[in-house]
Design a protein around this motif. Structure first.
Motif, PDB file in Angstrom:
ATOM      1  N   VAL A 158       0.798  -1.223   0.114  1.00 30.32           N
ATOM      2  CA  VAL A 158      -0.093   0.054   0.131  1.00 30.32           C
ATOM      3  C   VAL A 158       0.964   1.253  -0.232  1.00 30.32           C
ATOM      4  N   HIS A 159       0.363   2.262  -0.490  1.00 35.01           N
ATOM      5  CA  HIS A 159       1.131   3.579  -0.492  1.00 35.01           C
ATOM      6  C   HIS A 159      -0.454   4.602  -0.831  1.00 35.01           C
ATOM      7  N   LEU A 160       0.189   5.876  -0.930  1.00 33.04           N
ATOM      8  CA  LEU A 160      -0.740   6.932  -1.183  1.00 33.04           C
ATOM      9  C   LEU A 160      -1.143   7.052  -2.657  1.00 33.04           C
ATOM     10  N   SER A 161      -2.235   7.295  -2.989  1.00 34.31           N
ATOM     11  CA  SER A 161      -3.048   7.534  -4.417  1.00 34.31           C
ATOM     12  C   SER A 161      -2.542   8.918  -4.683  1.00 34.31           C
ATOM     13  N   ALA A 162      -2.939   9.392  -5.678  1.00 38.66           N
ATOM     14  CA  ALA A 162      -2.689  10.567  -6.079  1.00 38.66           C
ATOM     15  C   ALA A 162      -3.609  11.437  -5.461  1.00 38.66           C
ATOM     16  N   ASN A 163      -5.060  10.995  -4.976  1.00 35.04           N
ATOM     17  CA  ASN A 163      -5.846  11.776  -4.023  1.00 35.04           C
ATOM     18  C   ASN A 163      -5.274  11.784  -2.763  1.00 35.04           C
ATOM     19  N   GLY A 164      -4.599  10.815  -2.223  1.00 32.19           N
ATOM     20  CA  GLY A 164      -4.013  10.688  -0.945  1.00 32.19           C
ATOM     21  C   GLY A 164      -2.733  11.680  -0.850  1.00 32.19           C
ATOM     22  N   LEU A 165      -1.752  11.717  -1.967  1.00 31.97           N
ATOM     23  CA  LEU A 165      -0.877  12.763  -2.107  1.00 31.97           C
ATOM     24  C   LEU A 165      -1.492  14.291  -1.747  1.00 31.97           C
ATOM     25  N   ILE A 166      -2.327  14.464  -2.469  1.00 33.69           N
ATOM     26  CA  ILE A 166      -3.185  15.830  -2.308  1.00 33.69           C
ATOM     27  C   ILE A 166      -3.387  16.287  -1.020  1.00 33.69           C
ATOM     28  N   LYS A 167      -4.184  15.129  -0.350  1.00 31.13           N
ATOM     29  CA  LYS A 167      -4.899  15.273   0.996  1.00 31.13           C
ATOM     30  C   LYS A 167      -3.773  15.333   1.912  1.00 31.13           C
ATOM     31  N   ALA A 168      -2.522  14.675   1.816  1.00 32.31           N
ATOM     32  CA  ALA A 168      -1.343  14.736   2.611  1.00 32.31           C
ATOM     33  C   ALA A 168      -0.822  16.110   2.517  1.00 32.31           C
ATOM     34  N   GLU A 169      -0.728  16.713   1.309  1.00 33.27           N
ATOM     35  CA  GLU A 169      -0.102  18.035   1.379  1.00 33.27           C
ATOM     36  C   GLU A 169      -1.137  19.087   1.794  1.00 33.27           C
ATOM     37  N   GLU A 170      -2.333  18.806   1.797  1.00 33.48           N
ATOM     38  CA  GLU A 170      -3.298  19.988   2.451  1.00 33.48           C
ATOM     39  C   GLU A 170      -3.278  19.828   3.898  1.00 33.48           C
TER      40      GLU A 170
END
Length: 100
Positions: free
Chosen positions: A67-79
Motif C-alpha cells: 500500500v501507498h498513497l494514491s494521487a488523491n492521498g498525496l493531495i490530501k497529505a499536502e493539504e
C-alpha cells in the motif's frame, strides 16, 4: 483544506506516508510501523474514505498486499501538511493505549 473530515487513522496514514516518501509498503510492515495489529490496519483500510487515499498492489510471488498513497492521498497529505496539523508520536502512543 477541503471539507472532508479526517479521522485519526486517516491522519496517521497520510502523515506516515508523507514523512517516508510514499514508498510502497507491505501491510504487515505498515502495521508494524504504526504499532497496530494487522487486523486493526485492515479494518482501517476497508473504510471507503480511507481507501480513496490509497493504492494497493498485490504481488504475484507471495500474494503480499502493498500500500501507498494514491494521487488523491498525496493531495490530501499536502493539504494536511499546509494546515500544519501534526500528531506527535507521544500523542499517538497515548491514543493507542486508550489513556486519553
Amino acid at each position: 483544506m477541503n471539507s472532508t473530515k479526517l479521522n485519526q487513522s486517516q491522519i496517521r496514514l497520510l502523515q506516515y506516508f508523507s514523512e517516508t516518501g510514499n514508498e510502497l509498503l507491505a501491510m504487515n510492515d505498515l502495521a508494524h510501523e504504526l504499532s497496530i495489529s494487522i487486523s486493526t490496519l485492515s479494518r482501517q483500510l476497508n473504510q471507503e474514505q480511507t481507501r480513496s487515499y490509497l493504492e494497493f498492489d498485490l504481488t504475484s510471488k507471495d500474494s503480499t498486499k502493498h500500500v501507498h498513497l494514491s494521487a488523491n492521498g498525496l493531495i490530501k497529505a499536502e493539504e494536511l501538511k499546509k494546515s500544519n496539523y501534526r500528531i506527535n508520536r507521544q500523542d499517538l502512543r497515548i491514543f493507542r493505549s486508550g489513556r486519553n
